[in-house]
Design a protein around this motif. Structure first.
Motif, PDB file in Angstrom:
ATOM      1  N   ILE A   1      22.596  -6.394 -25.741  1.00 50.38           N
ATOM      2  CA  ILE A   1      23.079  -6.064 -27.169  1.00 50.38           C
ATOM      3  C   ILE A   1      22.001  -4.749 -27.736  1.00 50.38           C
ATOM      4  N   TYR A   2      22.875  -3.959 -27.919  1.00 48.02           N
ATOM      5  CA  TYR A   2      22.220  -2.679 -28.358  1.00 48.02           C
ATOM      6  C   TYR A   2      22.093  -2.911 -29.867  1.00 48.02           C
ATOM      7  N   SER A   3      20.991  -2.814 -30.660  1.00 47.37           N
ATOM      8  CA  SER A   3      20.991  -2.959 -31.921  1.00 47.37           C
ATOM      9  C   SER A   3      20.396  -1.263 -32.682  1.00 47.37           C
ATOM     10  N   ASN A   4      21.217  -1.094 -33.428  1.00 49.45           N
ATOM     11  CA  ASN A   4      20.732   0.488 -34.214  1.00 49.45           C
ATOM     12  C   ASN A   4      20.861  -0.096 -35.823  1.00 49.45           C
ATOM     13  N   GLY A   5      19.787  -0.537 -36.394  1.00 49.97           N
ATOM     14  CA  GLY A   5      19.489  -0.691 -37.731  1.00 49.97           C
ATOM     15  C   GLY A   5      20.353  -1.971 -37.864  1.00 49.97           C
TER      16      GLY A   5
ATOM     17  N   GLY B   1      36.999  -0.043 -15.110  1.00 50.68           N
ATOM     18  CA  GLY B   1      37.229  -0.303 -16.508  1.00 50.68           C
ATOM     19  C   GLY B   1      37.079   0.620 -17.415  1.00 50.68           C
ATOM     20  N   PRO B   2      37.942   0.538 -18.517  1.00 46.45           N
ATOM     21  CA  PRO B   2      37.982   1.725 -19.581  1.00 46.45           C
ATOM     22  C   PRO B   2      36.586   2.208 -20.121  1.00 46.45           C
ATOM     23  N   SER B   3      36.482   3.253 -20.594  1.00 48.93           N
ATOM     24  CA  SER B   3      35.531   3.835 -21.383  1.00 48.93           C
ATOM     25  C   SER B   3      35.122   2.695 -22.296  1.00 48.93           C
ATOM     26  N   GLY B   4      33.671   2.462 -22.453  1.00 51.69           N
ATOM     27  CA  GLY B   4      32.921   1.596 -23.450  1.00 51.69           C
ATOM     28  C   GLY B   4      33.256   0.068 -22.942  1.00 51.69           C
ATOM     29  N   SER B   5      33.778  -0.169 -21.727  1.00 59.67           N
ATOM     30  CA  SER B   5      33.746  -1.280 -21.292  1.00 59.67           C
ATOM     31  C   SER B   5      32.420  -2.135 -20.826  1.00 59.67           C
ATOM     32  N   GLY B   6      31.419  -1.212 -20.676  1.00 59.45           N
ATOM     33  CA  GLY B   6      29.973  -1.945 -20.285  1.00 59.45           C
ATOM     34  C   GLY B   6      29.548  -1.488 -18.724  1.00 59.45           C
ATOM     35  N   LYS B   7      30.476  -0.489 -18.191  1.00 62.66           N
ATOM     36  CA  LYS B   7      30.021  -0.008 -16.696  1.00 62.66           C
ATOM     37  C   LYS B   7      28.505   0.647 -16.760  1.00 62.66           C
ATOM     38  N   SER B   8      28.279   1.490 -17.510  1.00 63.03           N
ATOM     39  CA  SER B   8      26.970   2.218 -17.420  1.00 63.03           C
ATOM     40  C   SER B   8      25.866   1.369 -17.904  1.00 63.03           C
ATOM     41  N   THR B   9      26.231   0.345 -18.854  1.00 61.50           N
ATOM     42  CA  THR B   9      25.125  -0.716 -19.107  1.00 61.50           C
ATOM     43  C   THR B   9      24.828  -1.198 -17.805  1.00 61.50           C
ATOM     44  N   MET B  10      25.988  -1.995 -17.263  1.00 63.48           N
ATOM     45  CA  MET B  10      25.763  -2.805 -16.105  1.00 63.48           C
ATOM     46  C   MET B  10      24.833  -1.990 -15.166  1.00 63.48           C
TER      47      MET B  10
ATOM     48  N   GLU C   1      27.542  -5.618 -28.660  1.00 64.65           N
ATOM     49  CA  GLU C   1      27.508  -6.531 -27.617  1.00 64.65           C
ATOM     50  C   GLU C   1      28.142  -6.046 -26.364  1.00 64.65           C
ATOM     51  N   ALA C   2      27.310  -5.005 -25.643  1.00 62.06           N
ATOM     52  CA  ALA C   2      27.809  -4.229 -24.584  1.00 62.06           C
ATOM     53  C   ALA C   2      28.115  -5.228 -23.263  1.00 62.06           C
ATOM     54  N   LEU C   3      27.475  -6.055 -23.105  1.00 63.07           N
ATOM     55  CA  LEU C   3      27.472  -7.033 -21.876  1.00 63.07           C
ATOM     56  C   LEU C   3      27.498  -8.583 -22.510  1.00 63.07           C
TER      57      LEU C   3
HETATM   58  P1  ADP Z   1      31.294   2.492 -19.950  1.00 64.04           P
HETATM   59  O1  ADP Z   1      30.015   2.830 -19.028  1.00 64.04           O
HETATM   60  O2  ADP Z   1      31.941   1.484 -19.724  1.00 64.04           O
HETATM   61  O3  ADP Z   1      31.739   3.445 -20.858  1.00 64.04           O
HETATM   62  P2  ADP Z   1      29.008   1.532 -21.793  1.00 64.04           P
HETATM   63  O4  ADP Z   1      28.044   0.529 -20.871  1.00 64.04           O
HETATM   64  O5  ADP Z   1      28.510   3.071 -21.920  1.00 64.04           O
HETATM   65  O6  ADP Z   1      30.566   1.669 -21.347  1.00 64.04           O
HETATM   66  O7  ADP Z   1      29.082   1.069 -23.229  1.00 64.04           O
HETATM   67  C1  ADP Z   1      29.458  -0.054 -23.626  1.00 64.04           C
HETATM   68  C2  ADP Z   1      29.195  -0.578 -25.124  1.00 64.04           C
HETATM   69  O8  ADP Z   1      27.796  -0.203 -25.519  1.00 64.04           O
HETATM   70  C3  ADP Z   1      30.123   0.590 -25.891  1.00 64.04           C
HETATM   71  O9  ADP Z   1      30.686  -0.080 -26.981  1.00 64.04           O
HETATM   72  C4  ADP Z   1      29.132   1.577 -26.135  1.00 64.04           C
HETATM   73  O10 ADP Z   1      29.264   2.218 -27.337  1.00 64.04           O
HETATM   74  C5  ADP Z   1      27.721   0.668 -26.297  1.00 64.04           C
HETATM   75  N1  ADP Z   1      26.617   1.508 -26.221  1.00 64.04           N
HETATM   76  C6  ADP Z   1      26.088   2.066 -24.804  1.00 64.04           C
HETATM   77  N2  ADP Z   1      25.102   2.480 -25.103  1.00 64.04           N
HETATM   78  C7  ADP Z   1      24.298   2.333 -26.219  1.00 64.04           C
HETATM   79  C8  ADP Z   1      23.222   2.664 -27.010  1.00 64.04           C
HETATM   80  N3  ADP Z   1      22.233   3.234 -26.365  1.00 64.04           N
HETATM   81  N4  ADP Z   1      23.079   2.257 -28.120  1.00 64.04           N
HETATM   82  C9  ADP Z   1      24.279   1.704 -28.917  1.00 64.04           C
HETATM   83  N5  ADP Z   1      25.324   1.388 -28.292  1.00 64.04           N
HETATM   84  C10 ADP Z   1      25.412   1.855 -27.004  1.00 64.04           C
END
Ligand code: ADP
Ligand code: ADP
Length: 228
Positions: free
Chosen positions: A10-14, A38-47, A19-21
């Motif tokens: 969970i990313y928190s900005n303020g 998976g589509p953009s924003g689906s959580g791949k990079s976070t994973m 909920e990324a994963l």
């Molecule tokens: P993908 O790689 O599939 O495009 P990401 O893992 O980058 O997906 O992102 C998953 C979700 O988390 C998206 O809604 C994205 O906007 C959000 N997100 C990713 N990184 C951050 C961050 N550093 N702060 C806040 N939200 C983030």
């Protein structure tokens, strides 16, 4: 090799929480070759960042090669990263002013490998990716495919438990992409465990298993019968 249980990020900005994963469960055995789609924003990079010990989960368990990653501090994570993970990036991430050899040598400097062994392992890794004639070339003297081969040699050189590749063919033409996939396939045939993010179905089809993310969850996990 990789055991992930009820993993949340969970990313928190303020006041805004993303909920990324959302409770990911995923096991990857030694010797698997997995693509993450998976589509953009689906959580791949976070994973991938969590798998690569570049970021920590908010909750849940991650075991890599029997190390309990969620319990480690920053320094321990950095050590695990250098010892157990080989990274390959879309944009190669090579040091531009220095030779293929020096780029491949770098992870061994961090791992305190002795000079003589660094030398032989770097040359062996560059041979492994077919670059024995490019050892002293700098990145700007190499094609995109050759740069990515240097990056793969660098990823291999500390004999990692897993290779994590983030869109490794994203900047390459189709011929170079195929060459890179052939290298990954033969490394996998020799026992390497590989996890790769890709947007391209043609590329994913060459792996043994496709895990698809959507909105922070795994919506499909498919074994590719023909490649096993
Ligand atoms: P993908 O790689 O599939 O495009 P990401 O893992 O980058 O997906 O992102 C998953 C979700 O988390 C998206 O809604 C994205 O906007 C959000 N997100 C990713 N990184 C951050 C961050 N550093 N702060 C806040 N939200 C983030
Ligand atoms: P962040 O700025 O996201 O916290 P880091 O500062 O840890 O990430 O890493 C900066 C960049 O270097 C990132 O693109 C990361 O993927 C890459 N990186 C970090 N550690 C390694 C490593 N051991 N090998 C290769 N690349 C790495």
């Amino acid at each position: 090799m990789i055991k992930i249980e009820n993993l949340w990020k969970i990313y928190s900005n303020g006041n805004i929480k993303v909920e990324a994963l959302k409770g990911i469960n995923l096991n990857i055995e030694e010797g698997e070759f997995v693509s993450i789609m998976g589509p953009s924003g689906s959580g791949k990079s976070t994973m991938m960042n969590i798998l690569g010990c570049l970021d920590k989960p908010t909750d849940g368990k991650y075991e890599l090669d029997s190390a309990k990653i969620q319990e480690l501090n920053g320094l321990e994570l950095a050590q695990i990263r250098n010892k157990k993970i080989g990274f390959v990036f879309q944009s190669f991430n090579l040091l531009s002013r220095t030779s293929a050899f020096k780029n491949v040598e770098l992870p061994m400097l961090y791992a305190n490998v002795k000079s003589k062994e660094r030398n032989s392992r770097a040359i062996e890794a560059l041979k492994r990716v077919g670059l024995e004639n490019r050892i002293h070339h700098k990145p700007n003297e190499l094609s995109g495919g050759q740069k990515q081969r240097v990056a793969i040699a660098r990823a291999l050189v500390n004999n990692p438990a897993v290779i994590l590749a983030d869109e490794p063919t994203g900047n390459l033409d189709s011929k170079s992409s195929e060459e890179i996939m052939d290298i990954f396939k033969s490394l996998n045939d020799e026992g390497a465990t590989i996890v790769m993010v890709t947007h391209e179905p043609d590329i994913a089809e060459k792996t043994k298993r496709v895990v698809t993310f959507k909105d922070g969850e795994i919506i499909e996990d498919k074994k590719m019968a023909t490649n096993s």
